[in-house]
Design a protein around this motif. Structure first.
Motif, PDB file in Angstrom:
ATOM      1  N   UNK A   1     -95.469  27.198  63.423  1.00 40.62           N
ATOM      2  CA  UNK A   1     -95.869  28.966  64.556  1.00 40.62           C
ATOM      3  C   UNK A   1     -97.468  28.218  65.635  1.00 40.62           C
ATOM      4  N   UNK A   2     -97.421  29.113  66.176  1.00 41.52           N
ATOM      5  CA  UNK A   2     -98.854  28.733  67.277  1.00 41.52           C
ATOM      6  C   UNK A   2     -99.625  29.564  67.785  1.00 41.52           C
TER       7      UNK A   2
ATOM      8  N   UNK B   1    -102.609  51.020  79.130  1.00 48.73           N
ATOM      9  CA  UNK B   1    -100.704  50.279  78.815  1.00 48.73           C
ATOM     10  C   UNK B   1    -101.030  49.461  78.238  1.00 48.73           C
ATOM     11  N   UNK B   2    -101.803  48.025  79.615  1.00 51.28           N
ATOM     12  CA  UNK B   2    -101.753  46.995  78.787  1.00 51.28           C
ATOM     13  C   UNK B   2    -101.923  47.003  77.539  1.00 51.28           C
ATOM     14  N   UNK B   3    -102.669  47.704  77.266  1.00 48.88           N
ATOM     15  CA  UNK B   3    -102.980  47.838  75.125  1.00 48.88           C
ATOM     16  C   UNK B   3    -102.123  47.819  74.781  1.00 48.88           C
ATOM     17  N   UNK B   4    -101.347  49.123  75.231  1.00 50.56           N
ATOM     18  CA  UNK B   4    -100.379  49.613  74.227  1.00 50.56           C
ATOM     19  C   UNK B   4     -99.007  48.768  74.591  1.00 50.56           C
ATOM     20  N   UNK B   5     -98.684  47.909  75.375  1.00 50.48           N
ATOM     21  CA  UNK B   5     -97.893  46.681  75.554  1.00 50.48           C
ATOM     22  C   UNK B   5     -98.080  45.055  74.870  1.00 50.48           C
ATOM     23  N   UNK B   6     -99.694  45.509  74.423  1.00 52.60           N
ATOM     24  CA  UNK B   6     -99.790  44.045  73.593  1.00 52.60           C
ATOM     25  C   UNK B   6     -99.362  43.819  72.967  1.00 52.60           C
ATOM     26  N   UNK B   7     -99.605  45.827  72.428  1.00 53.56           N
ATOM     27  CA  UNK B   7     -99.852  46.134  70.733  1.00 53.56           C
ATOM     28  C   UNK B   7     -98.016  45.947  70.178  1.00 53.56           C
ATOM     29  N   UNK B   8     -97.104  46.918  71.177  1.00 48.90           N
ATOM     30  CA  UNK B   8     -96.128  46.298  71.123  1.00 48.90           C
ATOM     31  C   UNK B   8     -95.790  44.472  70.982  1.00 48.90           C
ATOM     32  N   UNK B   9     -96.436  44.069  71.789  1.00 49.08           N
ATOM     33  CA  UNK B   9     -96.245  42.097  71.183  1.00 49.08           C
ATOM     34  C   UNK B   9     -96.641  41.509  70.719  1.00 49.08           C
ATOM     35  N   UNK B  10     -97.521  42.559  69.709  1.00 48.11           N
ATOM     36  CA  UNK B  10     -98.033  41.909  68.990  1.00 48.11           C
ATOM     37  C   UNK B  10     -96.822  42.599  67.534  1.00 48.11           C
ATOM     38  N   UNK B  11     -96.763  43.252  67.654  1.00 48.92           N
ATOM     39  CA  UNK B  11     -95.489  44.246  66.549  1.00 48.92           C
ATOM     40  C   UNK B  11     -94.251  43.179  66.451  1.00 48.92           C
ATOM     41  N   UNK B  12     -94.095  42.227  68.087  1.00 47.52           N
ATOM     42  CA  UNK B  12     -92.729  41.658  67.230  1.00 47.52           C
ATOM     43  C   UNK B  12     -92.978  40.160  67.803  1.00 47.52           C
ATOM     44  N   UNK B  13     -94.334  39.524  68.202  1.00 48.46           N
ATOM     45  CA  UNK B  13     -94.692  38.328  68.169  1.00 48.46           C
ATOM     46  C   UNK B  13     -95.193  37.907  66.527  1.00 48.46           C
ATOM     47  N   UNK B  14     -96.370  38.404  66.212  1.00 54.61           N
ATOM     48  CA  UNK B  14     -97.685  37.855  65.812  1.00 54.61           C
ATOM     49  C   UNK B  14     -97.885  38.730  64.506  1.00 54.61           C
ATOM     50  N   UNK B  15     -96.694  39.263  63.813  1.00 50.13           N
ATOM     51  CA  UNK B  15     -97.053  40.643  62.851  1.00 50.13           C
ATOM     52  C   UNK B  15     -97.913  41.301  62.671  1.00 50.13           C
ATOM     53  N   UNK B  16     -97.976  41.858  63.780  1.00 51.13           N
ATOM     54  CA  UNK B  16     -99.043  43.225  64.534  1.00 51.13           C
ATOM     55  C   UNK B  16    -100.416  43.469  63.892  1.00 51.13           C
ATOM     56  N   UNK B  17    -101.227  41.797  64.841  1.00 54.96           N
ATOM     57  CA  UNK B  17    -101.818  41.957  64.749  1.00 54.96           C
ATOM     58  C   UNK B  17    -102.749  41.094  65.818  1.00 54.96           C
ATOM     59  N   UNK B  18    -103.809  41.557  66.736  1.00 56.98           N
ATOM     60  CA  UNK B  18    -104.323  40.764  67.461  1.00 56.98           C
ATOM     61  C   UNK B  18    -106.448  40.297  67.052  1.00 56.98           C
ATOM     62  N   UNK B  19    -106.281  39.562  68.101  1.00 54.01           N
ATOM     63  CA  UNK B  19    -107.707  38.871  68.172  1.00 54.01           C
ATOM     64  C   UNK B  19    -108.232  39.023  69.250  1.00 54.01           C
ATOM     65  N   UNK B  20    -109.451  39.701  69.246  1.00 53.74           N
ATOM     66  CA  UNK B  20    -110.545  39.301  70.757  1.00 53.74           C
ATOM     67  C   UNK B  20    -111.189  38.751  70.147  1.00 53.74           C
TER      68      UNK B  20
ATOM     69  N   UNK C   1     -93.915  32.396  66.677  1.00 53.20           N
ATOM     70  CA  UNK C   1     -93.077  31.730  66.268  1.00 53.20           C
ATOM     71  C   UNK C   1     -92.845  30.130  67.386  1.00 53.20           C
ATOM     72  N   UNK C   2     -93.354  29.595  67.453  1.00 54.24           N
ATOM     73  CA  UNK C   2     -92.873  28.400  68.551  1.00 54.24           C
ATOM     74  C   UNK C   2     -92.256  28.173  69.367  1.00 54.24           C
ATOM     75  N   UNK C   3     -90.540  28.732  68.743  1.00 48.39           N
ATOM     76  CA  UNK C   3     -89.106  28.900  69.033  1.00 48.39           C
ATOM     77  C   UNK C   3     -89.119  30.082  70.211  1.00 48.39           C
ATOM     78  N   UNK C   4     -90.064  31.192  69.753  1.00 49.87           N
ATOM     79  CA  UNK C   4     -90.871  32.261  71.120  1.00 49.87           C
ATOM     80  C   UNK C   4     -91.461  32.385  72.093  1.00 49.87           C
ATOM     81  N   UNK C   5     -92.543  31.232  71.448  1.00 50.36           N
ATOM     82  CA  UNK C   5     -93.061  31.357  72.900  1.00 50.36           C
ATOM     83  C   UNK C   5     -92.959  31.358  73.967  1.00 50.36           C
ATOM     84  N   UNK C   6     -91.915  30.413  74.559  1.00 53.86           N
ATOM     85  CA  UNK C   6     -91.121  31.286  75.868  1.00 53.86           C
ATOM     86  C   UNK C   6     -90.957  32.609  76.320  1.00 53.86           C
ATOM     87  N   UNK C   7     -90.232  32.574  75.373  1.00 56.68           N
ATOM     88  CA  UNK C   7     -89.977  34.451  75.560  1.00 56.68           C
ATOM     89  C   UNK C   7     -91.621  35.161  75.875  1.00 56.68           C
TER      90      UNK C   7
END
Length: 550
Positions: free
Chosen positions: A335-336, A355-374, A386-392
């Motif tokens: 993980x990273x 719009x960007x906040x909604x996109x970040x929320x989607x990315x959090x769901x897809x890549x980071x267990x649905x959580x975001x840090x500020x 996941x390291x194997x998803x960093x490029x995506x």
């Protein structure tokens, strides 16, 4: 992260109803402005240069994706479609109508968010490291203790009207401080004693503003379960002896300096003797209950994707730069930690659209267990990628402007909203940040310079933390014109230090040239092992002053 129970939900709903009534009475004229002022402030509502400003709490910087989507909706429905992340892990709306604020708070309460005590002379949002819980060098996860402080301090009747605002930060990393704890009213560094017991090193009396100070240590080791009773003793001493006759001398740092750290600590210890065994003292069961909300997500057993990342880095230089500067080591193999920078040139630092906040929320769901840090640095973090998803992930955030690989560089500027929004500001901050970013637009040159913290504030209140920037920029007023004072040598990390003023201030158009001259001296004088702060501390301020004022 913490999940509200029925008691929390009831408190939030009652608070919204209470403030709705207060707002209605203020709008009807039943409440005078001086009566409404402390009420609206403790609900996060300011009156700024052009419109009200609502500061929304993000406890210890953590958001669920559903909460981020609600922030996007509120921003779109009640504001102008964008918001601003602050240096204290909060988010601000710059254009809400006063009559809509109760509706905003009601919408936020539905997703366990609020604006309680984000302003006013009370205990503000407790902050911590954005990598809390996922960094390898952590003493312990600080988030449960931040939540305990939040629950204890929220609506605490004894500390609702302190002499002045009060800020708390907690850090758990042994090697770095990303929470700037030594420039807070109380800064807590998690430590273990020789017996391996968990506790805190307590700093009190740090702060910026008109009288910047690094908080001295008043207790080297505070046992874990004594956290709240000791903080209560600190605040009681402050409440009793802090000045109320002059708001510029009302912060606890002034009291600590007046009594001396040793004298202040003696008063705290004496007060603590009376309350250390009170019901406020933490228990193992209480700590474990809160810690149970901060369990690890469903990590998979993964191998480090070393070969895959090496191939992807070789094939794409921009991805390689992003990995090097915006991705950090995770405690779990495979993980990273990925930081999304909100510092694209031409965009006010920390600003993000709905719009960007909604996109970040989607990315959090897809890549980071649905959580975001500020972050304190006004960026956002996906902490469990996941390291194997960093490029995506990198491909997804690049068109959004979040993949700018400038983290920790001169262009990763901390910047307050300044004179564009704030009625306290002496000068604008945002145009100065953009001018500096445009001057230093060669990324290879920025990487060669290494880590440099550049912070900008529009006034002496120091919301941009200019005092602790390696290079600090402060907006000042000169007979109605905007000028900028430069300071050097500040740090907000474990080696915290207040920067020294370089000399007379400069007109706005001169600031990029001044920064260039400062950087030139550094490049000429540095050794191979030194970063900017190392060089400054070795050669002092004189060579920089001679070059800038030549």
């Amino acid at each position: 992260m913490y999940v509200y129970d029925e008691h929390d939900r009831q408190m939030a709903a009652e608070r919204v109803a209470q403030f709705r009534d207060q707002t209605d009475r203020a709008l009807s004229g039943e409440l005078a402005e001086e009566e409404f002022l402390p009420l609206r402030l403790q609900n996060g509502l300011y009156i700024q240069r052009h419109a009200p400003m609502l500061r929304i709490c993000i406890p210890y910087g953590m958001l669920r994706s559903a909460q981020l989507r609600r922030l996007a909706k509120v921003t779109r429905d009640y504001d102008k479609g964008y918001a601003h992340f602050t240096t204290r892990q909060n988010v601000q709306l710059n254009w809400p109508a006063l009559e809509n604020v109760p509706d905003i708070l009601a919408d936020l309460a539905e997703v366990e968010m609020h604006a309680n005590q984000t302003s006013g002379n009370c205990i503000r949002n407790t902050t911590t490291d954005q990598f809390a819980g996922v960094q390898a060098d952590e003493i312990a996860d600080p988030r449960p203790y931040c939540e305990l402080i939040r629950q204890w301090s929220t609506f605490h009747p004894e500390f609702a009207f302190l002499p002045r605002k009060f800020k708390v930060a907690v850090n758990a990393s042994e090697h770095t401080d990303r929470a700037a704890i030594q420039v807070h009213d109380i800064g807590l560094q998690m430590v273990r004693n020789e017996a391996g017991e968990l506790g805190f090193r307590v700093h009190v009396g740090g702060g910026l503003g008109r009288t910047p100070m690094v908080g001295p240590v008043i207790r080297d080791f505070l046992p874990e379960f004594d956290l709240l009773t000791y903080m209560e003793a600190v605040l009681r001493v402050y409440n009793r002896y802090g000045r109320r006759d002059n708001k510029f001398k009302a912060r606890i740092k002034i009291l600590v300096k007046a009594l001396t750290p040793e004298g202040f600590a003696e008063k705290v210890e004496a007060e603590w003797e009376h309350i250390k065994d009170s019901p406020t003292r933490l228990t193992h069961e209480a700590v474990e209950h809160i810690r149970g909300f901060f369990t690890e997500p469903d990590y998979q057993s993964l191998d480090n994707a070393t070969d895959l990342l090496a191939k992807q880095r070789f094939e794409n230089r921009e991805f390689d730069q992003w990995l090097s500067h915006n991705v950090d080591i995770h405690k779990k193999p495979g993980y990273a930690i990925a930081s999304l920078t909100l510092k694209k040139t031409g965009i006010p630092p920390g600003d993000v659209t709905a719009d960007q906040m909604e996109t970040i929320a989607d990315l959090a769901d897809q890549y980071s267990f649905g959580e975001v840090r500020v972050t304190h640095q006004q960026n956002v973090v996906l902490a469990d990628v996941r390291q194997d998803q960093l490029f995506d992930l990198w491909q997804a955030i690049t068109p959004l402007g979040f993949a700018t690989a400038n983290l920790h560089t001169l262009n990763d500027i901390i910047c307050c909203p300044g004179g564009d929004y704030c009625n306290l500001a002496n000068a604008k901050s945002i145009p100065v940040a953009e001018a500096i970013q445009r001057r230093f637009d060669d990324m290879d040159y920025l990487y060669d310079l290494g880590d440099i913290d550049l912070n900008i504030s529009g006034c002496m209140n120091a919301c941009g933390h200019h005092h602790v920037g390696n290079i600090g920029v402060l907006g000042v007023d000169k007979k109605g014109d905007e000028f900028y004072q430069i300071s050097l040598g500040g740090s907000s990390h474990h080696d915290a230090e207040i920067g020294k003023i370089l000399g007379p201030s400069f007109a706005r158009e001169q600031v990029p040239d001044v920064v260039s001259n400062i950087v030139d001296v550094y490049v000429e004088q540095r050794t191979a092992e030194e970063n900017f702060l190392d060089t400054y501390r070795r050669i002092g301020i004189k060579p920089f002053k001679e070059r800038v004022y030549a």
